[in-house]
Design a protein around this motif. Structure first.
Motif, short mmCIF file in Angstrom:
data_model
loop_
_atom_site.label_atom_id
_atom_site.label_comp_id
_atom_site.label_asym_id
_atom_site.label_seq_id
_atom_site.Cartn_x
_atom_site.Cartn_y
_atom_site.Cartn_z
N THR A 26 0.84 -1.19 0.00
CA THR A 26 0.00 0.00 0.00
C THR A 26 0.87 1.24 0.00
N ASP A 32 -5.65 5.95 2.06
CA ASP A 32 -6.59 4.84 1.89
C ASP A 32 -7.55 4.75 3.08
N VAL A 36 -11.72 5.32 3.14
CA VAL A 36 -12.66 4.31 3.65
C VAL A 36 -13.62 4.92 4.67
N ALA A 77 -6.56 -0.52 -5.19
CA ALA A 77 -6.65 0.37 -4.04
C ALA A 77 -5.30 0.55 -3.35
N PRO A 81 -4.89 5.03 -4.90
CA PRO A 81 -5.99 5.27 -3.95
C PRO A 81 -7.32 5.65 -4.59
N ARG A 84 -10.03 3.03 -4.76
CA ARG A 84 -10.71 2.56 -3.56
C ARG A 84 -12.22 2.68 -3.71
N GLU A 170 -11.00 -5.07 -5.80
CA GLU A 170 -9.86 -4.18 -5.63
C GLU A 170 -8.80 -4.80 -4.72
N ASP A 171 -9.10 -5.97 -4.17
CA ASP A 171 -8.15 -6.73 -3.36
C ASP A 171 -8.33 -8.21 -3.69
#
Length: 236
Positions: A26, A32, A36, A77, A81, A84, A170-171
């Protein structure tokens, strides 16, 4: 031509001898986290106030961008960023001559792949009892690897190959199969499961470290293309 059984055996052997899918770090954890926890989209937009916040360059200053043997650059993400909350990852896959992405799967995403340059062969097993699916992708041609299916990609040509990959998370996560066997499960149990000595301290020591996203492939291809595999991609 390999039979399906021979191909399956080569896939498993490659899994034990190569490990190459890079792990994204990251780049801006604070941003990030703020994206969120922001209450509204307008709050999020205020955190991404510059045009440059919305620009991603796959080619420039990306640690995994190379063709020697190759690399995977993810726009997600962690690395971008602005991605995200949009629920996907876009990746550029570079496969130098005679390189490969070894057997792996994405536990949280389906994977769409379209060829941009070169000639790439893909292999996929979805689950026990399923057949091996093999595709040859030329520019403009595509395939899909369903979520959690094991797959690999190989450039058996002497020219660079490049593909674009879209993943539905995104993950998405990446798990190399070889890593599980050499550095995860107890070696004696792995060897018992396969009926031969495939895991242990020696296998762990010879496992190619996690790199930029691909490894050199078959020795026969390297010889055909007069390539001496090293970090600077030198031809004989």
């Amino acid at each position: 031509m390999f039979s399906q059984l021979a191909l399956a055996s080569s896939v498993l052997l490659a899994a034990f001898t190569q490990q190459a899918i890079a792990v994204d770090k990251t780049r801006d954890p604070g941003l990030d986290a703020n994206l969120v926890t922001a209450a509204t989209q307008l709050d999020r937009l205020s955190l991404l106030s510059k045009d440059s916040d919305w620009f991603f360059d796959f080619n420039v200053q990306q640690p995994y961008y190379n063709f020697a043997p190759g690399g995977v650059v993810n726009m997600n993400a962690a690395t971008f960023p602005a991605a995200r909350g949009n629920g996907m990852t876009l990746a550029m896959l570079n496969l130098g001559p005679c390189s490969m992405l070894p057997p792996h799967y994405h536990p949280r995403a389906s994977n769409y792949v379209v060829a941009v340059h070169g000639n790439t062969t893909t292999y996929m097993y979805e689950e026990n009892g399923a057949r091996l699916v093999t595709e040859t992708l030329l520019p403009g041609q595509a395939t899909i690897f369903p979520q959690a299916s094991m797959h690999m990609m190989v450039n058996n040509g002497c020219e660079d190959a490049q593909l674009v990959s879209a993943l539905s998370s995104e993950d998405p996560g990446t798990q190399n199969i070889g890593n599980v066997f050499t550095n995860g499960f107890p070696a004696e149990l792995v060897n018992a499961a396969f009926g031969q000595d495939l895991a242990g301290a020696e296998a762990a020591q010879t496992m190619t470290p996690v790199g930029t996203g691909s490894n050199w492939g078959l020795a026969s291809c390297l010889a055909k293309c007069n390539i001496k595999p090293n970090s600077t991609y030198i031809r004989f």
